[in-house]
Design an enzyme around this catalytic site. Structure first.
Site, PDB file in Angstrom:
ATOM      1  N   CYS A  94      23.875 -17.064  13.373  1.00 29.72           N
ATOM      2  CA  CYS A  94      22.942 -18.023  13.773  1.00 29.72           C
ATOM      3  C   CYS A  94      21.509 -17.481  13.312  1.00 29.72           C
ATOM      4  O   CYS A  94      20.511 -18.269  13.438  1.00 29.72           O
ATOM      5  CB  CYS A  94      22.892 -18.052  15.100  1.00 29.72           C
ATOM      6  SG  CYS A  94      22.523 -16.614  16.143  1.00 29.72           S
ATOM      7  N   HIS A 130      11.017 -12.178  28.368  1.00 32.05           N
ATOM      8  CA  HIS A 130      11.812 -13.219  27.630  1.00 32.05           C
ATOM      9  C   HIS A 130      12.708 -12.477  26.564  1.00 32.05           C
ATOM     10  O   HIS A 130      12.180 -12.123  25.645  1.00 32.05           O
ATOM     11  CB  HIS A 130      11.338 -14.371  27.437  1.00 32.05           C
ATOM     12  CG  HIS A 130      12.134 -15.366  26.583  1.00 32.05           C
ATOM     13  ND1 HIS A 130      13.019 -16.386  27.240  1.00 32.05           N
ATOM     14  CD2 HIS A 130      12.064 -15.644  25.290  1.00 32.05           C
ATOM     15  CE1 HIS A 130      13.383 -17.062  26.002  1.00 32.05           C
ATOM     16  NE2 HIS A 130      13.223 -16.858  24.998  1.00 32.05           N
ATOM     17  N   HIS A 133      18.475 -16.628  25.009  1.00 37.62           N
ATOM     18  CA  HIS A 133      19.355 -17.318  25.664  1.00 37.62           C
ATOM     19  C   HIS A 133      20.960 -17.040  25.534  1.00 37.62           C
ATOM     20  O   HIS A 133      21.143 -16.303  24.743  1.00 37.62           O
ATOM     21  CB  HIS A 133      19.383 -18.908  25.354  1.00 37.62           C
ATOM     22  CG  HIS A 133      17.980 -19.509  25.606  1.00 37.62           C
ATOM     23  ND1 HIS A 133      16.794 -19.346  24.771  1.00 37.62           N
ATOM     24  CD2 HIS A 133      17.476 -20.119  26.852  1.00 37.62           C
ATOM     25  CE1 HIS A 133      15.638 -19.995  25.524  1.00 37.62           C
ATOM     26  NE2 HIS A 133      16.091 -20.467  26.492  1.00 37.62           N
ATOM     27  N   ASP A 137      29.508 -19.868  23.306  1.00 34.62           N
ATOM     28  CA  ASP A 137      30.227 -19.966  21.949  1.00 34.62           C
ATOM     29  C   ASP A 137      30.320 -18.768  21.269  1.00 34.62           C
ATOM     30  O   ASP A 137      30.424 -18.782  19.945  1.00 34.62           O
ATOM     31  CB  ASP A 137      29.594 -21.062  20.975  1.00 34.62           C
ATOM     32  CG  ASP A 137      27.911 -20.569  20.880  1.00 34.62           C
ATOM     33  OD1 ASP A 137      27.794 -19.415  21.275  1.00 34.62           O
ATOM     34  OD2 ASP A 137      27.147 -21.405  20.203  1.00 34.62           O
ATOM     35  N   ARG A 146      27.577 -15.579  23.999  1.00 37.75           N
ATOM     36  CA  ARG A 146      26.798 -15.228  22.775  1.00 37.75           C
ATOM     37  C   ARG A 146      25.215 -15.209  23.302  1.00 37.75           C
ATOM     38  O   ARG A 146      24.729 -16.298  23.622  1.00 37.75           O
ATOM     39  CB  ARG A 146      26.723 -16.322  21.842  1.00 37.75           C
ATOM     40  CG  ARG A 146      25.838 -15.991  20.419  1.00 37.75           C
ATOM     41  CD  ARG A 146      25.800 -16.876  19.244  1.00 37.75           C
ATOM     42  NE  ARG A 146      25.748 -18.386  19.630  1.00 37.75           N
ATOM     43  CZ  ARG A 146      24.644 -19.022  19.517  1.00 37.75           C
ATOM     44  NH1 ARG A 146      23.499 -18.251  19.070  1.00 37.75           N
ATOM     45  NH2 ARG A 146      24.469 -20.336  19.939  1.00 37.75           N
ATOM     46  N   CYS A 148      21.983 -14.749  22.479  1.00 34.76           N
ATOM     47  CA  CYS A 148      21.150 -15.087  21.204  1.00 34.76           C
ATOM     48  C   CYS A 148      19.739 -14.632  21.663  1.00 34.76           C
ATOM     49  O   CYS A 148      19.064 -14.940  22.398  1.00 34.76           O
ATOM     50  CB  CYS A 148      21.186 -16.623  20.903  1.00 34.76           C
ATOM     51  SG  CYS A 148      20.288 -17.041  19.311  1.00 34.76           S
TER      52      CYS A 148
END
Length: 160
Positions: A94, A130, A133, A137, A146, A148
């Site tokens: 990704c 932060h 997310h 998947d 996952r 990310c």
């Protein structure tokens, strides 16, 4: 009549002060590490500040760790809190570092409905930075998750 007006003004001032205190409690999150905006700006690079403090996102395939698979662990770039082990990292293709699990107790989750999407934000439990997310998947043979993660929000610590 004067006494009634004074009494009403006193009662009103007490109730408005009390309601302001409650609002302030809800707005200010409590983290182990809490700093002013100016302190974060002076300690982080502009990119780190944008992602960690302003919930920005780095461009895919641009970060240092998206294709990095050395043994060690990944810590929060803001406070050095250990977040992910290299054993949890996988190639999701990704363009961002992806992990199938976080170190227990190292992250917190918040519902994120920005940009018309329903997602789960992942933040450092220590400083509230932060990270990215989490999605459902990931690899089915492990957790199916996952995480990310923005490269700029983490720091790699090699295994000794």
């Amino acid at each position: 009549m004067k006494k009634i007006i004074i009494l009403l003004a006193f009662v009103f001032s007490l109730s408005s002060c009390h309601s302001q205190e409650k609002k302030a409690e809800k707005v200010i999150p409590k983290y182990k590490i809490s700093k002013t905006d100016a302190q974060w700006k002076s300690e982080l690079t502009p990119e780190q500040y944008d992602v960690l403090r302003k919930k920005g996102t780095e461009a895919s395939f641009s970060g240092e760790y998206w294709n990095h698979f050395e043994k060690g662990y990944y810590a929060c770039a803001a406070c050095k809190n250990p977040l992910f082990t290299s054993d949890a990292k996988f190639n999701s293709e990704c363009g961002w570092p992806s992990f199938d699990q976080a170190i227990k107790g190292s992250v917190i989750y918040k519902t994120d409905s920005t940009f018309g999407m329903q997602r789960t934000e992942v933040m450092c439990a220590n400083c509230g930075g932060h990270l990215g997310h989490v999605f459902d998947d990931g690899p089915a043979e492990t957790t199916g998750k996952r995480f990310c993660t923005n490269s700029v929000s983490i720091l790699f610590i090699p295994k000794k």
